[in-house]
Design a protein around this motif. Structure first.
Motif, PDB file in Angstrom:
ATOM      1  N   SER A  25       2.307  15.859   1.752  1.00  0.00           N
ATOM      2  CA  SER A  25       0.938  14.910   1.716  1.00  0.00           C
ATOM      3  C   SER A  25      -0.264  15.845   2.222  1.00  0.00           C
ATOM      4  N   VAL A  26      -0.094  15.487   3.268  1.00  0.00           N
ATOM      5  CA  VAL A  26      -1.246  16.677   4.139  1.00  0.00           C
ATOM      6  C   VAL A  26      -1.981  17.875   3.383  1.00  0.00           C
TER       7      VAL A  26
ATOM      8  N   ASP B 106      -5.623   7.595   5.962  1.00  0.00           N
ATOM      9  CA  ASP B 106      -4.069   6.579   5.519  1.00  0.00           C
ATOM     10  C   ASP B 106      -3.149   7.495   5.871  1.00  0.00           C
ATOM     11  N   THR B 107      -2.389   7.415   5.596  1.00  0.00           N
ATOM     12  CA  THR B 107      -0.755   8.015   5.076  1.00  0.00           C
ATOM     13  C   THR B 107      -0.161   6.841   4.648  1.00  0.00           C
ATOM     14  N   LEU B 108       0.630   6.848   3.113  1.00  0.00           N
ATOM     15  CA  LEU B 108       1.216   5.999   3.210  1.00  0.00           C
ATOM     16  C   LEU B 108       2.096   6.080   1.936  1.00  0.00           C
ATOM     17  N   VAL B 109       2.990   5.369   2.570  1.00  0.00           N
ATOM     18  CA  VAL B 109       4.639   6.151   1.515  1.00  0.00           C
ATOM     19  C   VAL B 109       5.223   5.040   1.098  1.00  0.00           C
ATOM     20  N   ILE B 110       5.600   5.536  -0.491  1.00  0.00           N
ATOM     21  CA  ILE B 110       6.151   4.257  -0.894  1.00  0.00           C
ATOM     22  C   ILE B 110       7.536   4.642  -1.395  1.00  0.00           C
ATOM     23  N   ASP B 111       8.513   3.628  -0.457  1.00  0.00           N
ATOM     24  CA  ASP B 111      10.158   4.455  -1.284  1.00  0.00           C
ATOM     25  C   ASP B 111      10.129   3.597  -2.871  1.00  0.00           C
TER      26      ASP B 111
ATOM     27  N   PRO C 164      -2.193   9.939  11.712  1.00  0.00           N
ATOM     28  CA  PRO C 164      -1.902   8.173  12.286  1.00  0.00           C
ATOM     29  C   PRO C 164      -0.447   7.671  11.999  1.00  0.00           C
ATOM     30  N   THR C 165       0.043   6.400  12.039  1.00  0.00           N
ATOM     31  CA  THR C 165       1.345   6.747  11.717  1.00  0.00           C
ATOM     32  C   THR C 165       1.539   6.473  10.086  1.00  0.00           C
ATOM     33  N   VAL C 166       2.229   6.789  10.237  1.00  0.00           N
ATOM     34  CA  VAL C 166       2.578   6.759   8.515  1.00  0.00           C
ATOM     35  C   VAL C 166       2.950   5.035   8.275  1.00  0.00           C
ATOM     36  N   ARG C 167       2.311   4.435   7.146  1.00  0.00           N
ATOM     37  CA  ARG C 167       2.785   3.271   6.843  1.00  0.00           C
ATOM     38  C   ARG C 167       3.753   3.292   5.711  1.00  0.00           C
ATOM     39  N   LYS C 168       4.303   1.846   5.185  1.00  0.00           N
ATOM     40  CA  LYS C 168       6.296   2.081   4.383  1.00  0.00           C
ATOM     41  C   LYS C 168       5.620   1.443   3.616  1.00  0.00           C
ATOM     42  N   VAL C 169       6.038   1.174   2.304  1.00  0.00           N
ATOM     43  CA  VAL C 169       6.313   0.203   1.276  1.00  0.00           C
ATOM     44  C   VAL C 169       7.220   0.178   0.664  1.00  0.00           C
ATOM     45  N   ARG C 170       7.766  -0.656   0.195  1.00  0.00           N
ATOM     46  CA  ARG C 170       9.322  -0.473  -1.042  1.00  0.00           C
ATOM     47  C   ARG C 170       8.946  -1.262  -1.776  1.00  0.00           C
TER      48      ARG C 170
ATOM     49  N   THR D 279      -1.449  11.185   0.830  1.00  0.00           N
ATOM     50  CA  THR D 279      -2.316  10.763   2.235  1.00  0.00           C
ATOM     51  C   THR D 279      -3.455  10.953   1.202  1.00  0.00           C
ATOM     52  N   ALA D 280      -4.789  10.668   2.736  1.00  0.00           N
ATOM     53  CA  ALA D 280      -6.367  10.501   2.385  1.00  0.00           C
ATOM     54  C   ALA D 280      -6.981  11.278   3.457  1.00  0.00           C
ATOM     55  N   LEU D 281      -7.423  12.635   3.033  1.00  0.00           N
ATOM     56  CA  LEU D 281      -8.188  13.559   3.633  1.00  0.00           C
ATOM     57  C   LEU D 281     -10.068  13.620   3.635  1.00  0.00           C
ATOM     58  N   SER D 282     -10.456  12.871   4.529  1.00  0.00           N
ATOM     59  CA  SER D 282     -11.920  13.289   4.033  1.00  0.00           C
ATOM     60  C   SER D 282     -12.177  14.278   4.737  1.00  0.00           C
ATOM     61  N   GLU D 283     -14.089  14.585   5.895  1.00  0.00           N
ATOM     62  CA  GLU D 283     -14.309  15.247   6.193  1.00  0.00           C
ATOM     63  C   GLU D 283     -14.233  15.036   7.372  1.00  0.00           C
ATOM     64  N   ASP D 284     -13.588  13.692   7.702  1.00  0.00           N
ATOM     65  CA  ASP D 284     -13.032  13.167   9.254  1.00  0.00           C
ATOM     66  C   ASP D 284     -12.242  13.372   9.872  1.00  0.00           C
TER      67      ASP D 284
END
Ligand code: ZN
Length: 425
Positions: free
Chosen positions: A366-367, A211-216, A389-395, A202-207
């Motif tokens: 991760s947050v 984004d969140t990415l889950v790599i399976d 945001p919605t969790v994006r997943k890649v495998r 999870t990428a967290l900025s001041e704003d």
């Protein structure tokens, strides 16, 4: 605040001890544990911290500089305990070995031999040296040989420790030409939650959450279980050489996959403004605190350390700094309302008992890791989170083929062996 930091690497080696006094090293690591325990005990007793180093050094049968470094480390653990409410009390009753630290050309020395090996000499006890040659991955040996012969890298402190009964030397080297941005000078913090079959980012900025990415990577878990069963079978049949071959193949497979995942992780992080990648610091916790079985099981899960290690190895070459945070409660805390309770998490599902927030549990972790990263390293505030945001997943695609090159250096290490994939891999 400085803008950049030197690029520092830790190179890991096994010690092939050739003097017949190898037992001294083991004794020294036990002595270091006593010094560590004694420091914690005195600090708990309320002894003035200024008086502790001399008191401990006088009693310890170690090179004085080595004892001082152990004391500093122990007091650091006490300081963390006082500073962070959720950091457990360091133990002063643990037994076993504790790493000894040494300054280059004082506590230890290295030199190239005529055969192209790197010879070591370590002062285990005052005026007593243990000698031999280093064994390890070509990647690490190559960097060390360059460091011994050129000005591109400087050799710094090292740690002597025992891993699965094998003596190891971890050498810190600094690249004199390349620098890494200071982690305090970051605009985005990427929290990394490593699990047996995936990694959540999870990428967290001041704003807020960018984004969140889950790599399976289910095939890593699958292959590890498959190899485990195969190894058990041949072991029961007494075929130890086959057992070792299988172990080498498994290691090669897993290392190869984890290298790819770590590269993906660094690539993904690069898209954000001034990123800093933050992991859970499981090693420090192991050194100082007695944990229950769940944490111990997590610690010994291979992908954890390997993925963190590979990532922290690659990121600096993209000038991305890495940081480490205390892992306590990262899986139990609600990222929205901060309510922290074990029951919030049920395997892969997060369901806050207080505010009802529902999420993928690894994303929540991760947050939380990113939040701790901001609190620890940044001078800007953690944003209030209202939505994620919605969790994006890649495998990562599974591959049936185990393409294992011949293992030329049998190694007692499992996950930490860097393999021969090179920095760019
Ligand atoms: Zn909540």
């Amino acid at each position: 605040m400085t803008d950049s930091q030197p690029l520092v690497k830790t190179l890991d080696f096994q010690l092939d001890i050739q003097s017949d006094n190898g037992g001294l090293l083991y004794d020294a690591t036990l002595e270091a544990r006593s010094a560590y325990n004694e420091t914690i005990r005195l600090a708990k007793e309320g002894v003035d911290w200024n008086a502790i180093p001399d008191r401990v050094a006088d009693e310890a049968d170690l090179v004085k500089n080595t004892t001082q470094r152990v004391v500093v480390k122990a007091l650091g653990a006490m300081e963390n305990y006082h500073e962070y409410e959720d950091f457990g009390v360091p133990s002063h009753t643990k037994d076993g070995t504790y790493p000894i630290r040494a300054n280059y050309e004082e506590g230890y020395n290295l030199s190239l031999t005529h055969d192209g090996d790197v010879a070591f000499r370590i002062s285990a006890k005052p005026y007593k040296h243990v000698k031999g040659v280093l064994k390890g991955s070509d990647t690490h040996l190559d960097i060390l040989k360059i460091a011994l012969e050129s000005d591109e890298w400087n050799i710094g402190t090292a740690e002597v420790l025992f891993h699965n009964d094998t003596a190891e030397l971890h050498v810190n080297v600094t690249n004199t030409e390349q620098t890494v941005r200071d982690k305090q000078d970051s605009r985005t913090v990427v929290g990394v939650d490593v699990n047996e079959d995936n990694v959540a980012l999870t990428a967290l900025s001041e704003d807020g959450v960018e984004d969140t990415l889950v790599i399976d990577f289910p095939e890593i878990k699958f292959e590890r279980h498959r190899y485990f069963t195969m190894r058990k079978r041949v072991q029961n049949a007494g075929k130890n050489s086959i057992h070792d071959t299988l172990e080498g193949r498994e290691e090669r497979f897993v290392c190869d996959r984890l290298h790819k995942v770590s590269r993906h992780l660094v690539e993904w992080s690069r898209q954000f403004e001034k990123p800093c990648i933050v992991f859970e610091d499981l090693k420090e916790m192991r050194d100082s605190i007695d944990y229950g079985t769940r944490m111990n099981r997590r610690l010994h899960h291979l992908p954890f350390r390997a993925l963190q290690y590979y990532t922290s190895y690659k990121a600096p070459f993209e000038s991305i700094p890495t940081g480490w945070i205390n892992p306590e409660y990262t899986s139990q805390r609600c990222p929205m309302c901060e309510h922290t309770e074990r029951a919030n998490r049920n395997k892969k599902r997060f369901n806050c008992r207080d505010c009802g927030h529902q999420d993928h549990s690894d994303r929540s972790a991760s947050v939380n890791i990113a939040v701790k990263g901001i609190e620890k390293h940044q001078d800007w505030n953690v944003p209030a989170l209202n939505s994620l945001p919605t969790v994006r997943k890649v495998r990562r695609q599974a591959s049936g083929a185990v393409d294992a090159p011949t293992v030329t250096h049998p190694t007692a290490r499992g996950y930490q062996a860097d393999g021969r994939m090179g920095v760019s891999d």
